[in-house]
Design a protein around this motif. Sequence first.
Motif, PDB file in Angstrom:
ATOM      1  N   LYS A 237      14.578   2.629  -5.097  1.00 44.10           N
ATOM      2  CA  LYS A 237      13.339   3.534  -5.239  1.00 44.10           C
ATOM      3  C   LYS A 237      11.991   2.622  -5.099  1.00 44.10           C
ATOM      4  O   LYS A 237      12.008   1.457  -5.467  1.00 44.10           O
ATOM      5  CB  LYS A 237      13.073   4.290  -6.519  1.00 44.10           C
ATOM      6  N   VAL A 238      11.039   3.002  -4.118  1.00 48.24           N
ATOM      7  CA  VAL A 238       9.771   2.228  -3.990  1.00 48.24           C
ATOM      8  C   VAL A 238       8.677   2.964  -4.284  1.00 48.24           C
ATOM      9  O   VAL A 238       8.620   4.125  -4.045  1.00 48.24           O
ATOM     10  CB  VAL A 238       9.795   2.076  -2.435  1.00 48.24           C
ATOM     11  N   GLU A 239       7.808   2.419  -5.056  1.00 51.92           N
ATOM     12  CA  GLU A 239       6.597   3.076  -5.787  1.00 51.92           C
ATOM     13  C   GLU A 239       5.532   2.757  -4.919  1.00 51.92           C
ATOM     14  O   GLU A 239       5.272   1.238  -4.735  1.00 51.92           O
ATOM     15  CB  GLU A 239       6.401   2.921  -7.288  1.00 51.92           C
ATOM     16  N   LEU A 240       4.703   3.422  -4.260  1.00 55.15           N
ATOM     17  CA  LEU A 240       3.592   3.328  -3.758  1.00 55.15           C
ATOM     18  C   LEU A 240       2.153   3.561  -4.547  1.00 55.15           C
ATOM     19  O   LEU A 240       2.224   4.679  -4.995  1.00 55.15           O
ATOM     20  CB  LEU A 240       3.489   4.246  -2.480  1.00 55.15           C
ATOM     21  N   GLY A 241       1.522   2.380  -4.797  1.00 60.93           N
ATOM     22  CA  GLY A 241       0.197   2.812  -5.477  1.00 60.93           C
ATOM     23  C   GLY A 241      -0.907   2.641  -4.638  1.00 60.93           C
ATOM     24  O   GLY A 241      -1.045   2.519  -3.561  1.00 60.93           O
ATOM     25  N   SER A 242      -2.102   3.480  -5.387  1.00 67.94           N
ATOM     26  CA  SER A 242      -3.148   3.390  -4.755  1.00 67.94           C
ATOM     27  C   SER A 242      -3.952   2.090  -4.394  1.00 67.94           C
ATOM     28  O   SER A 242      -4.239   1.231  -5.529  1.00 67.94           O
ATOM     29  CB  SER A 242      -4.251   4.085  -5.541  1.00 67.94           C
TER      30      SER A 242
ATOM     31  N   GLU B 154       0.118   4.786   3.397  1.00 72.00           N
ATOM     32  CA  GLU B 154       1.413   4.719   4.579  1.00 72.00           C
ATOM     33  C   GLU B 154       2.282   4.253   3.604  1.00 72.00           C
ATOM     34  O   GLU B 154       2.566   3.554   2.679  1.00 72.00           O
ATOM     35  CB  GLU B 154       0.958   3.686   5.403  1.00 72.00           C
ATOM     36  N   SER B 155       3.559   4.826   4.106  1.00 76.12           N
ATOM     37  CA  SER B 155       4.898   4.470   3.729  1.00 76.12           C
ATOM     38  C   SER B 155       5.078   2.975   4.071  1.00 76.12           C
ATOM     39  O   SER B 155       5.030   2.558   5.115  1.00 76.12           O
ATOM     40  CB  SER B 155       5.994   5.304   4.512  1.00 76.12           C
ATOM     41  N   SER B 156       5.559   2.380   2.948  1.00 75.75           N
ATOM     42  CA  SER B 156       6.078   0.963   3.151  1.00 75.75           C
ATOM     43  C   SER B 156       7.539   0.724   3.799  1.00 75.75           C
ATOM     44  O   SER B 156       8.070  -0.492   3.951  1.00 75.75           O
ATOM     45  CB  SER B 156       5.802   0.164   1.957  1.00 75.75           C
TER      46      SER B 156
ATOM     47  N   ILE C 195       1.354   9.255   4.184  1.00 78.60           N
ATOM     48  CA  ILE C 195       1.825  10.220   3.039  1.00 78.60           C
ATOM     49  C   ILE C 195       0.541  11.046   2.676  1.00 78.60           C
ATOM     50  O   ILE C 195       0.613  12.360   2.487  1.00 78.60           O
ATOM     51  CB  ILE C 195       2.469   9.563   2.180  1.00 78.60           C
ATOM     52  N   LEU C 196      -0.518  10.433   2.373  1.00 84.94           N
ATOM     53  CA  LEU C 196      -1.619  11.198   1.964  1.00 84.94           C
ATOM     54  C   LEU C 196      -3.044  10.189   2.295  1.00 84.94           C
ATOM     55  O   LEU C 196      -2.859   9.076   2.815  1.00 84.94           O
ATOM     56  CB  LEU C 196      -1.782  11.229   0.261  1.00 84.94           C
TER      57      LEU C 196
ATOM     58  N   GLN D 197      -2.870   2.878  -9.323  1.00 85.64           N
ATOM     59  CA  GLN D 197      -2.077   3.908 -10.019  1.00 85.64           C
ATOM     60  C   GLN D 197      -0.797   4.509  -8.923  1.00 85.64           C
ATOM     61  O   GLN D 197      -1.215   4.390  -7.573  1.00 85.64           O
ATOM     62  CB  GLN D 197      -2.934   5.123 -10.285  1.00 85.64           C
ATOM     63  N   ILE D 198       0.221   4.750  -9.564  1.00 85.71           N
ATOM     64  CA  ILE D 198       1.615   5.058  -8.713  1.00 85.71           C
ATOM     65  C   ILE D 198       1.249   6.548  -8.364  1.00 85.71           C
ATOM     66  O   ILE D 198       1.092   7.595  -8.858  1.00 85.71           O
ATOM     67  CB  ILE D 198       2.943   4.979  -9.389  1.00 85.71           C
ATOM     68  N   LEU D 199       1.172   6.814  -6.981  1.00 83.61           N
ATOM     69  CA  LEU D 199       0.887   8.127  -6.304  1.00 83.61           C
ATOM     70  C   LEU D 199       2.166   8.754  -5.991  1.00 83.61           C
ATOM     71  O   LEU D 199       2.170   9.797  -5.699  1.00 83.61           O
ATOM     72  CB  LEU D 199      -0.017   7.897  -5.316  1.00 83.61           C
ATOM     73  N   CYS D 200       3.087   8.043  -5.269  1.00 84.09           N
ATOM     74  CA  CYS D 200       4.317   8.472  -4.540  1.00 84.09           C
ATOM     75  C   CYS D 200       5.592   7.482  -5.128  1.00 84.09           C
ATOM     76  O   CYS D 200       5.453   6.337  -5.095  1.00 84.09           O
ATOM     77  CB  CYS D 200       4.008   8.654  -3.096  1.00 84.09           C
ATOM     78  N   VAL D 201       6.672   8.052  -4.888  1.00 84.86           N
ATOM     79  CA  VAL D 201       8.132   7.394  -5.103  1.00 84.86           C
ATOM     80  C   VAL D 201       8.903   7.794  -3.691  1.00 84.86           C
ATOM     81  O   VAL D 201       9.268   8.989  -3.647  1.00 84.86           O
ATOM     82  CB  VAL D 201       8.574   7.645  -6.382  1.00 84.86           C
ATOM     83  N   LEU D 202       9.209   6.924  -3.282  1.00 86.53           N
ATOM     84  CA  LEU D 202      10.326   7.068  -2.034  1.00 86.53           C
ATOM     85  C   LEU D 202      11.591   6.492  -2.557  1.00 86.53           C
ATOM     86  O   LEU D 202      11.772   5.475  -3.177  1.00 86.53           O
ATOM     87  CB  LEU D 202       9.731   6.039  -0.896  1.00 86.53           C
ATOM     88  N   GLU D 203      12.728   7.080  -1.927  1.00 87.08           N
ATOM     89  CA  GLU D 203      14.006   6.776  -2.052  1.00 87.08           C
ATOM     90  C   GLU D 203      14.293   6.131  -0.787  1.00 87.08           C
ATOM     91  O   GLU D 203      14.659   6.993   0.222  1.00 87.08           O
ATOM     92  CB  GLU D 203      15.119   7.731  -2.460  1.00 87.08           C
ATOM     93  N   THR D 204      14.840   4.951  -0.625  1.00 88.63           N
ATOM     94  CA  THR D 204      15.431   4.406   0.651  1.00 88.63           C
ATOM     95  C   THR D 204      16.564   4.008   0.625  1.00 88.63           C
ATOM     96  O   THR D 204      17.324   4.080  -0.045  1.00 88.63           O
ATOM     97  CB  THR D 204      14.589   3.025   0.679  1.00 88.63           C
TER      98      THR D 204
END
Length: 73
Positions: free
Chosen positions: A3-8, A44-46, A31-32, A66-73
């Motif tokens: 899981k990858v967390e994307l922060g602001s 952007e997705s990392s 993503i947003l 702040q964590i905005l989105c979580v990806l599963e890689t």
Amino acid sequence: MAKVELGSPVTGTVWKVERATGDSVGEGDVILILESMKMEIPLESSADGVIVELRVKPGEAVEEEQILCVLET
């Protein structure tokens, strides 16, 4: 799977959400979009993966890191 967390990257407001939970994304896909000081900043997705959690909606205020989105890689 990891899981990858994307922060602001900034303090601002969620202007537009381009993707939804369950969507597949590639590295670099937007993503947003955040708005801060009248500038639009894309999140952007990392990595390539699937969005498993989207923690914000349009109009919501966010803080830097702040964590905005979580990806599963």
